[in-house]
Design an enzyme around this catalytic site. Sequence first.
Site, mmCIF file in Angstrom:
data_model
loop_
_atom_site.group_PDB
_atom_site.id
_atom_site.type_symbol
_atom_site.label_atom_id
_atom_site.label_comp_id
_atom_site.label_asym_id
_atom_site.label_seq_id
_atom_site.Cartn_x
_atom_site.Cartn_y
_atom_site.Cartn_z
ATOM 1 N N ARG A 42 0.824 -1.217 0.000
ATOM 2 C CA ARG A 42 0.000 0.000 0.000
ATOM 3 C C ARG A 42 0.859 1.269 0.000
ATOM 4 N NH1 ARG A 42 -3.616 2.997 4.075
ATOM 5 N NH2 ARG A 42 -5.435 3.651 2.854
ATOM 6 N N ILE A 89 -7.269 7.569 -1.123
ATOM 7 C CA ILE A 89 -7.102 6.122 -1.221
ATOM 8 C C ILE A 89 -7.950 5.544 -0.095
ATOM 9 C CG2 ILE A 89 -4.938 6.270 0.118
ATOM 10 C CD1 ILE A 89 -4.019 3.705 -1.255
ATOM 11 N N SER A 90 -8.828 4.603 -0.419
ATOM 12 C CA SER A 90 -9.766 4.062 0.568
ATOM 13 C C SER A 90 -9.036 3.361 1.710
ATOM 14 C CB SER A 90 -10.728 3.069 -0.097
ATOM 15 O OG SER A 90 -11.574 3.720 -1.009
ATOM 16 N N ALA A 91 -9.687 3.324 2.868
ATOM 17 C CA ALA A 91 -9.150 2.596 4.013
ATOM 18 C C ALA A 91 -9.049 1.110 3.667
ATOM 19 C CB ALA A 91 -10.053 2.788 5.222
ATOM 20 N N PRO A 92 -8.024 0.423 4.162
ATOM 21 C CA PRO A 92 -7.869 -1.003 3.858
ATOM 22 C C PRO A 92 -9.096 -1.851 4.184
ATOM 23 C CG PRO A 92 -5.841 -0.161 4.792
ATOM 24 C CD PRO A 92 -6.846 0.949 4.893
#
Length: 205
Positions: free
Chosen positions: A29, A55-58
């Site tokens: 990431r 960027i989206s949260a994992p």
Amino acid sequence: MAKRLVEELERDGIVKSERVKRALLTVPREEFVLPEYRMMAYEDRPLPLFAGATISAPHMVAMMCELIEPRPGMKILEVGTGSGYHAAVCAEAIEKKGRIYTIEIVKELAVFAAQNLERLGYWGVVEVYHGDGKKGLEKHAPFDAIIVTAAADVIPPALIRQLKDGGVMVIPVEERLGQVLYKVVKRGDKIEKKAITYVMFVPLR
């Protein structure tokens, strides 16, 4: 750090399959965030990119990936490429056997994502397009799955048309009380919608 994060997501019941677990452990990431945020890459939170994108949260990447039930040979459309991280995770989840088409409306982001994906060896599995994701990619339809990473006012009709019969779309939709993530399954000329959870995404442009 990735291992600890994935273990937490597994404990929380978000990561359910070995495919998604392996994908999250494989994709770095930190290579998809801006340099000033590299130290925060394995915190479970969205991070700013540019042009108002994130960027989206994992946990959200994992959840959306699990919902499409990834398997080798799938043809997937992603609407909202961002930095390319979500597409890379999906590519690993299908074992790089299949094709992911991802479309981004912000040209600078599309270029950034394409550079990231090429540098990390995803070229040939992931194709990046610059354009209006609400229109989908008719020339590559129908898709086994569609993932939308921005919140729509309504589910775009073009995306429903381009979904294969029996295919799955995961999409956040703006509703009166907030954004709701839906799993949509196409059945002939009808769709079945299942609300998954409340979410917070940038608006679909």
